[in-house]
Design a protein around this motif. Structure first.
Motif, PDB file in Angstrom:
ATOM      1  N   SER A 184       0.846  -1.237   0.054  1.00 44.60           N
ATOM      2  CA  SER A 184       0.015  -0.039  -0.127  1.00 44.60           C
ATOM      3  C   SER A 184       0.989   1.401   0.099  1.00 44.60           C
ATOM      4  CB  SER A 184      -0.834   0.112   1.269  1.00 44.60           C
ATOM      5  OG  SER A 184      -1.493   0.971   1.428  1.00 44.60           O
TER       6      SER A 184
ATOM      7  N   GLY B  34       1.567   4.908   0.246  1.00 42.44           N
ATOM      8  CA  GLY B  34       1.004   6.452   0.609  1.00 42.44           C
ATOM      9  C   GLY B  34       1.753   7.414  -0.014  1.00 42.44           C
TER      10      GLY B  34
ATOM     11  N   TRP C 227     -16.142   8.200   5.191  1.00 45.74           N
ATOM     12  CA  TRP C 227     -15.726   9.459   6.097  1.00 45.74           C
ATOM     13  C   TRP C 227     -14.309   9.861   5.640  1.00 45.74           C
ATOM     14  CZ3 TRP C 227     -11.588   9.436   9.473  1.00 45.74           C
ATOM     15  CH2 TRP C 227     -11.683  10.765  10.505  1.00 45.74           C
TER      16      TRP C 227
ATOM     17  N   ARG D 292      -7.370   9.637   0.452  1.00 42.52           N
ATOM     18  CA  ARG D 292      -7.988   8.100  -0.166  1.00 42.52           C
ATOM     19  C   ARG D 292      -7.819   7.037   0.783  1.00 42.52           C
ATOM     20  NH1 ARG D 292      -4.652   7.025  -4.109  1.00 42.52           N
ATOM     21  NH2 ARG D 292      -3.309   8.584  -3.441  1.00 42.52           N
TER      22      ARG D 292
ATOM     23  N   HIS E 253      -7.267   2.865   1.259  1.00 40.41           N
ATOM     24  CA  HIS E 253      -6.798   1.722   0.565  1.00 40.41           C
ATOM     25  C   HIS E 253      -7.084   0.480   1.222  1.00 40.41           C
ATOM     26  CE1 HIS E 253      -3.635  -0.534  -2.017  1.00 40.41           C
ATOM     27  NE2 HIS E 253      -3.778  -1.142  -0.848  1.00 40.41           N
TER      28      HIS E 253
ATOM     29  N   GLY F  61      -6.010   1.653   4.785  1.00 41.74           N
ATOM     30  CA  GLY F  61      -4.726   2.144   4.740  1.00 41.74           C
ATOM     31  C   GLY F  61      -5.490   3.813   4.508  1.00 41.74           C
TER      32      GLY F  61
ATOM     33  N   ILE G 172      -4.524   7.145   2.771  1.00 42.06           N
ATOM     34  CA  ILE G 172      -3.655   8.001   2.024  1.00 42.06           C
ATOM     35  C   ILE G 172      -3.716   9.295   1.929  1.00 42.06           C
ATOM     36  CG2 ILE G 172      -2.246   7.602  -0.457  1.00 42.06           C
ATOM     37  CD1 ILE G 172      -2.884   4.844   0.450  1.00 42.06           C
TER      38      ILE G 172
ATOM     39  N   ASP H 147      -7.490  12.970  14.362  1.00 41.83           N
ATOM     40  CA  ASP H 147      -7.390  12.201  15.585  1.00 41.83           C
ATOM     41  C   ASP H 147      -7.628  10.791  15.510  1.00 41.83           C
ATOM     42  OD1 ASP H 147      -6.700  11.949  18.053  1.00 41.83           O
ATOM     43  OD2 ASP H 147      -7.886  13.817  18.970  1.00 41.83           O
TER      44      ASP H 147
ATOM     45  N   GLN I 128     -10.538   9.516  16.626  1.00 44.72           N
ATOM     46  CA  GLN I 128     -11.987   9.982  16.080  1.00 44.72           C
ATOM     47  C   GLN I 128     -12.646   8.663  15.267  1.00 44.72           C
ATOM     48  OE1 GLN I 128     -10.876  13.730  14.370  1.00 44.72           O
ATOM     49  NE2 GLN I 128     -12.953  14.131  13.550  1.00 44.72           N
TER      50      GLN I 128
ATOM     51  N   GLU J 168     -11.433   5.830  15.639  1.00 45.03           N
ATOM     52  CA  GLU J 168     -11.901   4.407  16.527  1.00 45.03           C
ATOM     53  C   GLU J 168     -13.271   4.551  17.166  1.00 45.03           C
ATOM     54  OE1 GLU J 168      -8.838   4.544  19.633  1.00 45.03           O
ATOM     55  OE2 GLU J 168      -7.417   3.222  18.165  1.00 45.03           O
ATOM     56  N   ARG J 169     -14.010   5.745  16.719  1.00 46.55           N
ATOM     57  CA  ARG J 169     -15.177   5.872  17.413  1.00 46.55           C
ATOM     58  C   ARG J 169     -16.387   5.278  16.452  1.00 46.55           C
ATOM     59  NH1 ARG J 169     -19.132   5.475  19.830  1.00 46.55           N
ATOM     60  NH2 ARG J 169     -19.735   6.866  21.589  1.00 46.55           N
ATOM     61  N   PHE J 170     -16.129   5.018  15.042  1.00 45.01           N
ATOM     62  CA  PHE J 170     -16.891   4.460  14.240  1.00 45.01           C
ATOM     63  C   PHE J 170     -17.295   2.815  14.540  1.00 45.01           C
ATOM     64  CE2 PHE J 170     -17.784   7.020  10.704  1.00 45.01           C
ATOM     65  CZ  PHE J 170     -16.913   8.007  10.661  1.00 45.01           C
ATOM     66  N   ASP J 171     -18.435   2.555  14.413  1.00 43.83           N
ATOM     67  CA  ASP J 171     -18.790   0.926  14.559  1.00 43.83           C
ATOM     68  C   ASP J 171     -17.732  -0.006  13.654  1.00 43.83           C
ATOM     69  OD1 ASP J 171     -20.606   1.631  16.543  1.00 43.83           O
ATOM     70  OD2 ASP J 171     -22.385   1.869  14.836  1.00 43.83           O
TER      71      ASP J 171
ATOM     72  N   GLU K 196     -18.531  10.229  16.402  1.00 47.06           N
ATOM     73  CA  GLU K 196     -17.699   9.862  15.266  1.00 47.06           C
ATOM     74  C   GLU K 196     -17.295  11.320  14.510  1.00 47.06           C
ATOM     75  OE1 GLU K 196     -21.705   8.477  14.118  1.00 47.06           O
ATOM     76  OE2 GLU K 196     -20.579   8.727  15.762  1.00 47.06           O
TER      77      GLU K 196
ATOM     78  N   VAL L  33     -13.754   9.115  20.808  1.00 45.93           N
ATOM     79  CA  VAL L  33     -13.525   7.783  21.108  1.00 45.93           C
ATOM     80  C   VAL L  33     -14.016   7.662  22.595  1.00 45.93           C
ATOM     81  CG1 VAL L  33     -11.186   7.845  21.772  1.00 45.93           C
ATOM     82  CG2 VAL L  33     -12.189   5.569  20.981  1.00 45.93           C
TER      83      VAL L  33
END
Lengths: 337, 337, 337, 337
Positions: A31, A33, C20, C27, C29, C40, C42, C49, C52, C54-57, D304, D311
Motif C-alpha cells: 500500500s 501512501g 468518512w 483516499r 486503501h 490504509g 492515503i 485524531d 476519532q 476509533e469511534r466508528f462502529d 464519530e 472515542v
C-alpha cells in the motif's frame, strides 16, 4: 502485522522484506501512501516477532495487528468460561468471595479465620503456605505444614482452598491440598511454572504482575491454556506506578478491558491493590461495581500480630460489615453475592 | 525504623506500640514534636515489617531507617567485590565485555559469533539456551543442545560462557556448562531460583527486573549472598516506563546509585536497555562513562534471521567498531577495556 | 494512519469508514487479511485524531503511521539545527556547558557563581528568577530583581544567560534580560506559553516534562517552530518512574532516540535527572558519551544554604574537576568542550 | 522532619546540622540508635526543603514527617468542604453529575447535548472553549465564541457550566461565563494559573496531572486555598502508566486515599481515565461505589464527528442508560444521584 518502510527505503530493501514474508509462508500486500509505503502481512503471523522484521534495512517499524494470544481470546470462544469452585461457577452471575490470611501461621489462626469468613459469607478460603518475600530475613511461610492446616480448615468449614505455588517442583504437592493453585504476581512470567500448572486440570488463579501489561497477563494465561488446562481465573491486584500513598495502583479499568478481550473470569485483589486496610472496602466495592467476577481479600484475626501483610488485612468484623455492603452493590449491578 | 503517631493518638495507643517494640527485643525512644509524636526503634529491626507496625491503632506510618539489605551493603564491606571471570576480575579496573547472540540457534551461528566477538575484544560469550518468552508460540531456546554448543564455543575460543538459568531444577545442569549463571529480569524475584544459585559458588549475573527498584535488586542479591555465594554481579538492563520510542528506559543513574550502596560490581545491558540496535552504541558509551564494570551486548551475524531479539543485536563489524570507541571512553574515565 | 476493522465488522461499517476518509479529502486503501481487514489512509492525515476514527462502529483501532510532528522532523530538515549562543553554536561539534545556581538569591551569590563557572569553562550561566515550586510555602524566586542581577552577571563575565519564563505575559520582560528562554518541565505542555515564546526569535531551551514522552516533547517543539521560531534546544532532564533512590530517572536513551528523529540540538540536565549531587558527575559523563550537545548543571557556592535544590548542586571546585573529566570524554567521542 | 546521619558522621557534622536547625528557629531532638543517629526537628518545618538538609556533610537523608499541605488537610478542617454548584453541594450526600462534550463545536451541538444530559439527570454541563492539545495542528477550541454558546446553553437548560481556563490572563473572561473554572491535568502545576484562580471565589475543578502524585495534587489545591478561595473540587482523571489497553490508568484508590487526608470533595472523570467509551460505564460505577462526590463524563451527540475525544464520548442514549445504573449503585452505598 503491517510493516512501515522508511521514506528513503529502496526497491531492493522493499523486495527483501517481501521475499522474507513469503519465505515464512505468508503473503505481502503493498500500500503506497504519499509519505510512506506500507506492507501488510496476510496470514497467521503470531509466531513472527515484530522486532525481527524491524531489523531489515529500510524498515521503520512493524505494527502487530492480530492479538498475540489466541486461546484466551473472545474471537476463539465468544462465551464466558466458568471455572468450578466447589459448586460455585467463577465467571457466572454470583460474585466469588475468597478470603483469609496472607500466610497460614498456626492452626488456631487459620481455623479462627476460616470460620469467621465462612460465617460472613465467603465462598473460598485463601492462605499462603509458601510465601515469596522480597527479603530473605522475612517469614517465608510454613510450607507443607501450612498446606495441611489449610486442608484441615477446609474439612472443618467446607470452604475450598486457594493457595500459592512458587516452583514447578511444588505443583504436585500443592495440588494435593489446594482447590485452586495461585500463581503470584512475581511469578506471572515464570514460564516453567506456568507450564507446570498448565499440565494439571486444577483451577489456576493467575495474578497480574505488578509490572505487567494486560496483554502480557493474557499471554501468560495462554501458556496455561496451551498446555490443555482451561480453568484459568485472571486476577488484577494493582500495578506499580509512581504513586506512594498506596502500595499499588488498583487498575480497576483492567476488569472491563480484559472482559472486552477474553472469555476468562476476572477477579480483583483489593488488599494488594491498595496495601492499606482502610482503603480495602472502597476498592472492593469499586471492583464489584466494575464487573469483577470475584474478590480475594486478606482477613486476619489479629492483623497487628500478622507475620506478613498485617497492614492490609481486615479484621473479621470489618470483613463481615463489608460483605453486607458488597451484596448491595452486587445487586445494584445485577449480580449476586 | 521510626514510627509516626497520628495527631489524635492516645496514651494507650502509644503504650501498645512501645510494649510491642520491647516484646520484639528492641528499645523505643520517644520524641514529641509540636504536631506529631515519633517513636524511634533502637536495634536491628530488619526482620520487622514496617507494615506490621502501621496496623496498630494510633499509628500514622512507619519509616524504615536501616537499609533492608546487609551483606550487600558497603557498611558491611567497604571495598569492592571482585568476581573472577576467566582471569579478569569483574569490578576491577578493566571493564568486562560480554557479547554474543540472544539465543544459541545453531553450531554455525554460535561459532561464528564467538570467534567474531573474541577477535573484536570481548572477554566473555553470552548466549541463551533456555529462553523466557512472553508468548508460548515463540522460540523457547535449544535447551541442553544449546548448552553443549556453548561449551564447544568456549573450547574453541577460550571465552567463558554466560547463560541463563530459568528454574531451580536446571541449576545443576546449567552450572556444568556455564561459567556465569544469568538470572533474567523476569526471574529477579523468583526466590526459589535465587536460593538455588546461592547454593552454588558460581558467579551469578543478576539482572534487574524491568519494574523493580534498585532496593529490590539489592534484596535479591542478598538472597544469593545469604546462601553463601559471594560472586554476584548486578546488571542494569532498562526499566519499564511510559516511554515507547525505546523498548525500555536505560536507568544509567543506577550505576552510580548502586555503587554508592554496595560493593558488588555493576554491569549494563545496553541491548535490552534500548531495544534497538541503533541506540546500543550510545547506551554502551554512556554506561562506561558512568562507571559500569562491564557490558553485556547482543551480537548476531544475521540479525534479520535471528530467532529472538534481532532488532537489538549488533552485527559483528558494528560491534568491532564500537569496541574501539568504548576503549577510548574507558580510558577517558581511567579504566581499561 | 491504518484502520483495523473488527473481525465482525459489516460491509456497511466498512463503507462508512471509507466514506468518512474520503470526506476528509484523503483516499482509502483496502487490505483484506485472513482474520482482519485493514484500511490504509492515503494522504497527510496529521490533523485527524486517531481516536476519532476509533469511534466508528466496526473499527477495532487506528494506528498512526506518520509522525505527528513535521517541522521538527529529520524528514523535513535532514541536517542539524545550530542554535546560536554567544558565539557558540549549540548542536555543533562543541558541547555547550551551561552552569549556575537553581535560583538567583543575591548579588553576591550570583556573581561568585558566575565567575567560578566562567573560570571552570562554562559557556553560559543559568539561574532562576521565577521559580515553579510545588509548595506555595517555598521560595518563589526574586522575580525582576533576579533578572537584573543576571544581566549584571552577564556584563561582568560575558556569559550569556539562560533563565526560566513561567507565563505568557512574562515573555516580553524575561526576553529583555535573557539570552535563552527556558521552558520548565512542568510547563512543557503549557501551550499558551509555547506559542508566546514561539513568537519571539529568542533561543528556547525546552525541558521535557517529567511525565512526557519524547513524542510529546517533539510536539511541544513543533508549537514553537510553527510560530516561526527555529531556535529550539531540547532538554532531557529525567522522567518520573517508580524508582526512589534518585529524584528522577535520567533517560539517557532519549539523546540518541531524539537525534534519530529530529534536527534540533539535545542537551541534558544531570542535576534534575539525578537529584543528588553525588550522581551528577556520572550522569554528566554519560550524557556527553551518549552524544548530548550540551549540559545544564546546577552549581552553588554554598549548597547547604541554597534556597532551592541545594542537594543536587555542585560546589564550584567539584564543578571545575568535573569539567576536566568531561573534556576527556568529549574528546573520546570526537567532540570538544 | 527527621534527619538520618550517616554511620560515619562526625560529631562536628552532627553539630553543624543541629546549629542550622536552631538557626531556622526550630529545635533538634537527638536519638542514637545502634547503627544510625537520628535528629528530629521540632517545630513547623514545612518551609524547609528536605533536600536542603541532605546537602550537609554527614547526612544520609531527611524524611519529612508533617504533610506539606496544611489548609487542605483534615487536621486543619475535620469536616467536609461543600462546594456550591447551582443549589447542589458538591461533597454532600448527592453525587454531582457533570456531563457534556469535550469541546464546544457549534450552537446545535452544545444545545442538543445540554438538553439531552439535562433530561438524563445531569446536574451541570461541561464543555471546552479553550482546549489544550498536544499537537498545534489539532482543533484548539472556539474560544470566546464557545464561552458564549455555553452561557446560552445554561440559560436554556438551567445547568451550571464547567469549563477550562488555560492561562492567567484568561481567568477574568472565563469567570464571566463559567460557574466552575476547570484546571486541566496539564496545568495542575501551572502555579501562575493556580494563583490566578485562587484570587477569584469561583469554584475550581482541579484535575490531577496524569503523572502527578496525590500529594502534589493536594499541594496545588493548597496554592488555591492559600489565595483565599476555599471552593476547590479535586478530580481524579487517570494517571499515566505502562499500560496501553487504556488511555490512562484510573486510580480509583485516589478517592479513598484523598478523602483520608483532605476535606475537599473528590470527583472522577471516567472518560479520560479510560479513554474508550466502552469502559466509561464500568469506571463510572466503580467511582461512585468507591465514594466519589461526582462524575464528569463526556457526552456527544455524534462522537464519530467530534473534533476531539470522540472515542471516549458517550452518546446521549447510552449516557441516559448509565445514569439509571449509577443511581442504583449510589443508593447501594447510601448516596443519592
Amino acid at each position: 502485522m503491517i510493516i512501515v518502510m522508511r521514506s528513503d527505503a529502496t526497491k531492493e530493501q522493499l523486495g527483501s522484506v517481501i521475499k522474507w514474508i513469503e519465505a515464512q509462508g505468508m503473503r505481502a500486500h503493498l500500500s503506497e501512501g504519499e509519505e510512506r509505503t506500507i506492507v501488510g502481512v496476510i496470514g497467521n503471523d503470531r509466531p513472527i516477532d515484530a522486532s525481527q522484521v524491524e531489523r531489515f534495512d529500510g524498515v521503520e517499524r512493524a505494527v502487530p495487528i492480530l492479538a498475540p494470544y489466541k486461546l484466551a481470546s473472545l474471537d476463539m470462544q465468544p462465551y464466558p468460561t466458568l471455572v468450578p469452585l466447589n459448586g460455585l461457577k467463577v465467571g457466572g452471575k454470583q460474585v466469588a468471595l475468597i478470603a483469609g490470611p496472607c500466610s497460614v501461621e498456626s492452626r488456631e489462626q487459620i481455623m479462627e479465620t476460616a470460620c469467621a469468613v465462612k460465617i460472613a459469607g465467603a465462598t473460598a478460603l485463601r492462605g499462603g503456605a509458601f510465601k515469596p518475600r522480597s527479603s530473605p530475613y522475612s517469614f517465608q511461610g510454613m510450607g507443607l505444614a501450612g498446606l495441611e492446616l489449610l486442608a484441615e480448615a477446609r474439612k472443618e468449614t467446607g470452604l475450598p482452598v486457594v493457595t500459592e505455588v512458587m516452583a514447578p517442583e511444588q505443583v504436585g504437592m500443592v495440588a494435593q491440598y489446594a482447590d485452586v493453585l495461585q500463581i503470584g504476581a512475581r511469578n506471572m512470567q515464570n514460564f516453567n511454572l506456568l507450564n507446570a500448572v498448565g499440565e494439571t486440570r486444577h483451577p489456576v488463579l493467575l495474578k497480574r504482575g505488578m509490572m505487567n501489561t494486560m496483554e502480557e497477563l493474557l499471554m501468560s494465561a495462554e501458556y496455561i491454556l496451551a498446555q490443555g488446562n482451561p480453568n484459568v481465573i485472571l486476577c488484577e491486584r494493582g500495578i506499580r506506578t509512581f504513586e506512594t500513598y498506596t502500595r499499588n495502583t488498583f487498575d480497576v479499568n483492567a476488569i472491563a478491558a480484559l472482559k472486552a478481550r477474553t472469555h476468562l473470569p476476572v477477579v480483583a485483589d483489593p488488599s494488594h491493590a491498595t496495601g492499606h486496610w482502610q482503603y480495602v472496602a472502597a476498592a472492593s466495592l469499586a471492583a464489584v461495581a466494575a464487573g469483577a467476577d470475584g474478590l480475594i481479600i486478606e482477613v486476619h484475626p489479629n492483623p497487628e500480630q500478622a507475620k506478613s501483610d498485617g497492614v492490609q488485612s481486615l479484621k473479621p468484623d470489618r470483613f463481615a460489615e463489608l460483605v453486607v455492603r458488597l451484596r448491595l452493590v452486587a445487586e445494584a449491578v445485577d449480580r449476586t453475592l
